[in-house]
Design an enzyme around this catalytic site. Structure first.
Site, PDB file in Angstrom:
ATOM      1  N   LYS A  53     -14.012  -3.495  -1.984  1.00 62.03           N
ATOM      2  CA  LYS A  53     -14.484  -3.114  -3.320  1.00 62.03           C
ATOM      3  C   LYS A  53     -15.427  -1.911  -3.222  1.00 62.03           C
ATOM      4  O   LYS A  53     -15.354  -0.980  -4.030  1.00 62.03           O
ATOM      5  CB  LYS A  53     -15.194  -4.310  -3.981  1.00 62.03           C
ATOM      6  CG  LYS A  53     -14.207  -5.370  -4.453  1.00 62.03           C
ATOM      7  CD  LYS A  53     -14.859  -6.701  -4.783  1.00 62.03           C
ATOM      8  CE  LYS A  53     -13.765  -7.738  -5.074  1.00 62.03           C
ATOM      9  NZ  LYS A  53     -14.236  -9.113  -5.096  1.00 62.03           N
ATOM     10  N   GLN A  97     -19.551 -12.573  -5.677  1.00 62.10           N
ATOM     11  CA  GLN A  97     -18.376 -12.909  -4.859  1.00 62.10           C
ATOM     12  C   GLN A  97     -18.267 -14.425  -4.653  1.00 62.10           C
ATOM     13  O   GLN A  97     -19.231 -15.076  -4.271  1.00 62.10           O
ATOM     14  CB  GLN A  97     -18.470 -12.193  -3.498  1.00 62.10           C
ATOM     15  CG  GLN A  97     -17.269 -12.379  -2.612  1.00 62.10           C
ATOM     16  CD  GLN A  97     -16.006 -11.729  -3.171  1.00 62.10           C
ATOM     17  OE1 GLN A  97     -16.028 -10.612  -3.667  1.00 62.10           O
ATOM     18  NE2 GLN A  97     -14.896 -12.460  -3.101  1.00 62.10           N
ATOM     19  N   ASP A 120     -15.749  -9.459 -13.952  1.00 64.23           N
ATOM     20  CA  ASP A 120     -14.737 -10.422 -13.509  1.00 64.23           C
ATOM     21  C   ASP A 120     -14.067 -11.101 -14.713  1.00 64.23           C
ATOM     22  O   ASP A 120     -13.026 -11.731 -14.576  1.00 64.23           O
ATOM     23  CB  ASP A 120     -15.397 -11.517 -12.650  1.00 64.23           C
ATOM     24  CG  ASP A 120     -15.122 -11.342 -11.168  1.00 64.23           C
ATOM     25  OD1 ASP A 120     -14.128 -10.672 -10.829  1.00 64.23           O
ATOM     26  OD2 ASP A 120     -15.887 -11.902 -10.352  1.00 64.23           O
TER      27      ASP A 120
END
Ligand code: NAP
Length: 285
Positions: A53, A97, A120
């Site tokens: 990322k 995460q 997200d």
């Protein structure tokens, strides 16, 4: 006749070029998009994803920060960090995460991210917006990546029967919602579906998100169907999807490879969400 193997790398490269141009435009206007990733503990796979990322941000010019926290970080410390990131004007997207260590209440952490920065698309407000079809700039990354792949290869989704295998909150359910928004007729099958094959064989578009290598064979697929494999499994140290690629390639009209399509598309959609969040913020000022 073998179907088309979808060239995920090419699709990803061209979307990232488009994103890069958007980022330059926003940066020139004084609003460089910024993404922060928070990782707790030392799960090796998570560190690999986070590095990917970070690299993707660098590639398109998105400002990126990574907070690497020790495994014994407390709930309070993590929530406090989220709170300060919510206020940070250089940051437009916050991603925590997964998985988090067992002592952390993940749901509470997600709830504390301001919905405007929830890249997200896991916050209940953004999940609700997805449900009612309200356009807010945030889309669930993996399902949005699948829709983008289908569109980029010229698939007419409207009116097609799309079958989603799996009903998780991060892939299966939002995938079904996005396909419905594209006017597909959508079925979802899962571990309690008695005769899954009878349903998957009706699919014009089959999206598989289960987490079991080779679960889907050629017997599950209607000849000519488009098959998208979201699965990521490690077998003998090798990455593979949920679909028996070699067998299904022979019956499908198009199929995504694993690795090399849905994974990098997911990161690409994360970049897109960050850019969209930055654009909305710059318009608000
Ligand atoms: P998950 O939360 O474990 O959900 C798996 C789903 O599959 C569940 O709904 C489960 O049904 C269903 N299932 C399990 N066994 C089944 C069977 N034999 N037949 C039919 N359905 C079955 O997994 P997830 O988070 O959705 O992830 C799925 C896969 O996608 C994993 O391999 C994951 O690594 C991968 N993934 C990839 C990306 C990417 O960026 N490429 C992103 C996210 C996930 P029940 O609900 O009935 O238990």
């Amino acid at each position: 006749m073998a179907g088309q193997v979808i060239n995920g790398k090419e699709i990803v490269a061209s979307i990232r070029e488009e994103i890069k141009a958007e980022v330059s435009e926003l940066t020139a206007a004084g609003c460089q998009p910024g993404l922060v990733v928070v990782i707790v503990g030392d799960d090796p796979a998570s560190h690999v994803y986070v590095n990917a990322k970070e690299k993707a941000c660098e590639q398109v010019g998105v400002h990126s920060e990574v907070h690497r926290l020790p495994a014994d970080t407390t709930q309070e410390e993590l929530v406090q960090l989220i709170h300060s990131l919510n206020q940070d004007t250089r940051i437009h997207g916050i991603l925590v995460q997964s998985p988090l260590p067992a002592h952390i209440n993940e749901e509470e952490v997600v709830d504390r991210i301001t919905p405007e920065k929830d890249v997200d698309c896991f916050h209940p407000v953004n999940v609700g917006n997805l449900m009612i079809g309200k356009k807010v700039g945030m889309k669930p990354c993996t399902p949005a990546g699948v829709i983008e792949v289908l569109k980029r290869i010229g698939t007419e989704i409207s009116g097609k029967h799309a079958v989603v295998v799996g009903r998780s909150n991060i892939v299966g359910k939002p995938m079904a919602m996005l396909l419905l928004q594209e006017n597909a007729t959508v079925s979802i099958v899962h571990s309690r579906t008695p005769d899954m094959t009878a349903i998957t064989r009706q699919a014009d578009i089959l999206v598989v998100a289960v987490g079991k290598a080779n679960l889907i064979g050629s017997n599950h697929v209607k000849p000519g169907a488009i098959v998208v494999d979201v699965g990521m499994n490690r077998v003998d140290g090798k990455l593979c999807g949920d679909v028996d690629f070699e067998a299904v390639k022979e019956v499908s009209s198009a199929i995504t490879p694993v690795p090399g399509c849905v994974g990098p598309m997911t990161i690409t959609m994360l970049l897109q969400n960050t850019v969209n969040a930055a654009r909305l913020k710059s318009k608000a000022h």
